[in-house]
Design an enzyme around this catalytic site. Structure first.
Site, PDB file in Angstrom:
ATOM      1  N   CYS A  12       5.153   6.501 -45.918  1.00 32.25           N
ATOM      2  CA  CYS A  12       4.310   7.744 -46.274  1.00 32.25           C
ATOM      3  C   CYS A  12       4.194   8.828 -45.291  1.00 32.25           C
ATOM      4  CB  CYS A  12       2.940   7.245 -46.738  1.00 32.25           C
ATOM      5  SG  CYS A  12       2.742   6.073 -48.095  1.00 32.25           S
TER       6      CYS A  12
ATOM      7  N   HIS B 151      -2.275  13.294 -45.854  1.00 35.84           N
ATOM      8  CA  HIS B 151      -1.420  12.528 -46.774  1.00 35.84           C
ATOM      9  C   HIS B 151      -2.347  12.063 -47.927  1.00 35.84           C
ATOM     10  CE1 HIS B 151       0.601   9.605 -48.639  1.00 35.84           C
ATOM     11  NE2 HIS B 151       0.140   8.571 -48.268  1.00 35.84           N
TER      12      HIS B 151
ATOM     13  N   ASN C  34      -0.761   8.611 -55.023  1.00 37.15           N
ATOM     14  CA  ASN C  34      -0.229   8.710 -53.577  1.00 37.15           C
ATOM     15  C   ASN C  34       1.235   8.765 -54.032  1.00 37.15           C
ATOM     16  OD1 ASN C  34       1.125   7.952 -51.246  1.00 37.15           O
ATOM     17  ND2 ASN C  34      -0.515   6.339 -51.033  1.00 37.15           N
TER      18      ASN C  34
END
Ligand SMILES: CC(C)(COP(=O)(O)OP(=O)(O)OC[C@H]1O[C@@H](n2cnc3c(N)ncnc32)[C@H](O)[C@@H]1OP(=O)(O)O)[C@@H](O)C(=O)NCCC(=O)NCCS
Length: 333
Positions: free
Chosen positions: A112, A251, A281
């Site tokens: 990520c 994020h 996500n």
């Protein structure tokens, strides 16, 4: 020394939506539990036959159009992904072919945090004078590696892609970047099988080891510790403070993480961007998708100062401070 600025941005989310009501029919969970613990209401999911490169190509085309250039002007293509179409070759090569580019192309895997890592590579290559224009894409089809019988993970992730065109400029757009990794945390978040350590075999598939496993609590604690630290380091490298920021774009993993980080950085929540409710996500795509969301909705203007900060498997983290130099064409006319 040439500096690097963002000259174009674009994103793509697949059409199919997976809502909390859909998940209620798949595992023992509830819309209320998911919303309270994560803030996520729905995610987008790749269609049959669609892969990470397909998402990346669409985002890249949008970024090229926004920059007003065609592929011939690209000197380097970097795709940040941890869900490649195939282990070999790199997803970037498939994207390069589909876009009709002839430049070098490779993948970066920092999970990520991948987009910020790829951004650092692109910026450094431009500042070294070895390239003038770099296409940086963050793309992931996480749902292909999610166990939809595991309620601890399947509620969190979605698919998508975002891209930026980085271009050499006299004035710096990307002011400072701070990256970090701690491989002792590798077990916290991983896909156990499908690599050289545990190749795919029937026994492995039966044990569902091709899917992501996660220690949610540990990841949560890691995230709220490391995000403020990374953001502060990138701000220091840029000669700025959190008070100077127009936007903090973390994020998009969990609204509770985003809120905790905002508090720890003493940032008013209205200046901390979130679209996690609609995307879940999306791993390496999350930051460029969020930035593009801000930009296309007219909430990002030339001169704004933005910090982006990612964290993820590895464990890895990375933050960048960007002076936004673009105006939307609708603002210009
Ligand atoms: C995953 C996460 C939402 C779980 O929230 P949490 O508040 O930590 O919840 P816990 O894991 O402590 O579980 C609490 C209870 O809810 C249950 N639970 C877990 N998932 C559930 C779900 N989808 N629906 C209903 N109950 C669930 C657990 O089984 C547990 O039950 P128990 O108390 O009877 O054992 C949270 O830890 C998180 O977001 N972590 C970060 C993950 C992340 O961002 N990963 C990507 C990083 S890039």
């Amino acid at each position: 020394m040439p500096r690097a600025a963002i000259a174009g941005i674009g994103s793509y989310l697949p059409e199919d939506r997976l809502t909390n009501a859909d998940l209620e029919r798949m595992v023992d969970t509830s819309d209320e539990w998911i919303l309270t613990r994560t803030g996520i209401a729905e995610r987008r999911v790749v269609a049959a036959g669609e892969a990470t490169s397909d998402l990346a190509v669409r985002a890249a085309r949008a970024a090229l159009a926004d920059a007003g250039i065609d592929g011939a002007g690209i000197d380097l293509l970097i795709v940040a992904t941890s869900t490649p179409d195939t282990l070999i070759p790199a997803t970037a090569c498939r994207v390069q072919a589909e876009l009709g580019l002839t430049c070098p192309a490779f993948d970066v895997n920092a999970a990520c945090s991948g987009f910020v890592y790829a951004l650092q590579v692109g910026v450094t290559v431009i500042e070294s004078g070895r390239a003038r224009t770099v296409l940086v894409v963050g793309a992931d089809a996480m749902t292909r590696f999610i166990d939809f019988t595991d309620r601890g993970t399947c509620i969190l992730f979605g698919d998508g892609a975002g891209a930026v065109v980085l271009r050499a400029s006299e004035e710096a757009g990307v002011l400072g970047i701070a990256l970090g990794a701690d491989g002792t945390g590798a077990e916290m978040l991983k896909v156990p099988a499908g690599g050289s350590a545990l190749p795919l075999a029937q026994q492995v598939l039966d044990a569902r080891q091709q899917y992501l496993t996660m220690s949610g609590n540990e990841v949560f604690k890691f995230a709220v510790r490391v995000i403020p630290k990374a953001a502060r380091e990138a701000l220091k490298a840029s000669g700025a403070t959190a008070a100077d920021l127009t936007w903090l774009v973390p994020h998009q993993a969990n609204q509770r993480i985003i809120d905790t980080v905002a508090d720890r950085l003493h940032m008013p929540h209205e200046r901390v961007f979130s679209n996690v409710a609609a995307t879940g996500n999306t791993s390496a795509a999350s930051i460029p998708v969020a930035l593009d969301d801000l930009y296309t909705s007219g909430r990002l203007s030339a001169g704004d100062l933005v910090a982006v900060v990612g964290f993820g498997a590895g464990v890895t983290w990375g933050a960048a401070v960007v002076r936004w130099t673009k105006s939307r064409s609708s603002e210009e006319t």
